[in-house]
Structures are given as C-alpha cells and as structure tokens.
Design an enzyme around this catalytic site. Sequence first.
Site, short mmCIF file in Angstrom:
data_model
loop_
_atom_site.label_atom_id
_atom_site.label_comp_id
_atom_site.label_asym_id
_atom_site.label_seq_id
_atom_site.Cartn_x
_atom_site.Cartn_y
_atom_site.Cartn_z
N TYR A 18 0.86 -1.19 0.00
CA TYR A 18 0.00 0.00 0.00
C TYR A 18 0.89 1.24 0.00
O TYR A 18 1.85 1.33 0.76
CB TYR A 18 -0.89 -0.01 1.23
N HIS A 19 0.57 2.22 -0.84
CA HIS A 19 1.40 3.41 -1.01
C HIS A 19 0.91 4.53 -0.10
O HIS A 19 -0.19 5.03 -0.25
CB HIS A 19 1.36 3.88 -2.46
N GLY A 20 1.74 4.94 0.87
CA GLY A 20 1.42 6.08 1.71
C GLY A 20 1.64 7.37 0.95
O GLY A 20 1.97 7.38 -0.24
#
Length: 330
Positions: free
Chosen positions: A129-131
Amino acid sequence: MTGGNESCTAGATSMSYLTCLTYILEEWTGVEDIGDYLSYAFYILWLLFPLVVVFVLPGVIVVLLYVSVLWLHIYKRKNEIKEAYSHDVWIGAREVLATLWDGHGRIWHGYELHGVENIPEGPGLVVFYHGATPVDYIYFSARLHIMTKRHCRVVADHFVFRLPGFRILLEVHGVLHGPKEACVRTLEDGHLLAIAPGGVREALFSDEMYTILWSDRKGFAQVAIDAKVPIIPMFTQNVREGFRTLGGIKVLRSLYERIRLPVVPLYGGFPVKLRTFIGEPIPYEPNMTAEELAAKTKAAVEALIEKHQKIPGNIFRALMERFQTQKKED
C-alpha cells in the site's frame, strides 16, 4: 546610538534585553510604541508556528535524499579505479545508505519490521500500500538489507526519473519505471522486486481510511505470472499518519488527472510509530488468471490493513504508540 546602549544599563536596575532592544529600535526607526508591533509579530509567529512546522518537516526527507545522492557521488569518485575490478562497486555505498536510513527510521519513527520470514529465499514480487510518501518502503529496504543482505528493487513512477540529481540514486538502487518486460527480467534474474499498484494516485488521494486505490490494475499480477514467482503482500501501520496530503481538494484531483504530476501539497513528518508487516506469500499458480491474482493480492493487503491498522487513522494515537512498551502482535 551609544547613548541608547548606555541607557539600557543605566541606573540601579538594568533593563531586560527585550526592553533594551525595543528602546534601541525606537531610536533607530523613530517609530513609537514599537514594542506593541513586536508583541503582535511574536503572537502571529506563535500562532502560525504549528502550521509552518507541518510543511517544513517533510523537507527533512528531501534533505536526506540529497545527502544520499551526494554520498554516492563522493563514493563514485573514490572508487573509479576499483570499478574496473569489481562486479559491483556499489556494495559499500548501499551499506552506508542502508545504515543512514535505518538509523533515521529507528530514531524518528521507532521503525519495526515484522514477518521477514515470509519473504522467500528466491525471487518474489512485494506488493504494498502506497502512503503519501514512500518513506516506509525506504525504511523496509534498508532494514531488509541490514538483516538479510538482500537488495530489493522497486518500480517507481516516471516523474521520479525527472527529479534533478536523482539519476545516480535510482541507478544504484535498481529503481525501474517499467516496462513489464524489464520487471519480469528482474524477477527471472533472481531478485526481489517491489511495486505499489496504487502508485501516485493512491499516495495523493487515499486518506486516513486507508482505502486502496488500485482501480482495475492487474499488470503487476501478470508480471508475477510471467516470471512464475510468488507475490508478497506488505503494509506499514500508521503510514498515513506520518504524512498527510491535501488530496481532498477537488481542483487538485482534477489537475492531477490532467497533467499526471504530483501537484498535491503534503504536510507532516510527524514522528509516529511505523511498523511494516509482511504477509504470507501468495504462491504462483499456473492456472490462475491475472484478474484473479490481482483480486487475491488486493484482498491480502486489505487483510493486513484490517488486522494492523485502527481506522480511521489518528495522528495523536499514532504518536502515543511510540511510548507503548508492548509490540503489536504479528
């Protein structure tokens, strides 16, 4: 001017430094009651200080990135002769940078990495998951390198390759921007490769609800199928609390969709607790389609989020987790 300075210490009791400064400024400028203006200025500074800080702190990450770039240039100059006799002259440089970034993660975020045993010895595709920033991936790759001496390559958006001075950093760390064939070849050569299917859109427009924004992307799944490697899901707890974006402003979303550049401002850099969790690998199955594998991977990442992240995310709670003595269970 001298008389003014002398008057500050004249008499039985000396003036305070602030009163003395006010007196001198009134003499220099000829403005009466300048102390009232200074008091107002200090009040405005105090009022806006928290707002300034949250936009300044992200600059620390940028500074560290350019420190990394500078170190690589120095290292390259010192090892130009050795390069002709070594298959990989950058080993030492990667060690130093891994130590630098791991140290920053430990000190600023109390960074932890859980589930390393789920990473297979051979190649694999790490999907995460990309912050708002990829700082959690940087910490992950640094800690992984220190713990296992393994180097994980990563797929980045094309705009990263346009950043001034970043070319050497991207080359040394094997950062790719595609195409699919290059990703497959990297895995077939036995390397670990990481990718965030949500990319910049997920970074900018997801929020404290940790909604995955992968749309119908399945290219990453096809890469894993073509290379016949497992997919390893990964998620970092509180990654949205460390940095936030102003992605909720509709005009910025429209502008991004038009020019496809990260024009959304971010703020934060808060020293929240960060823990990266690596889930069980999804093995290669020859009969599984890319659509099925993409859906299975998304469900695995969502399961990590549900298990390890309190939703909605809260910055204060994430800060307080730095002081918890008991680690969160894997």
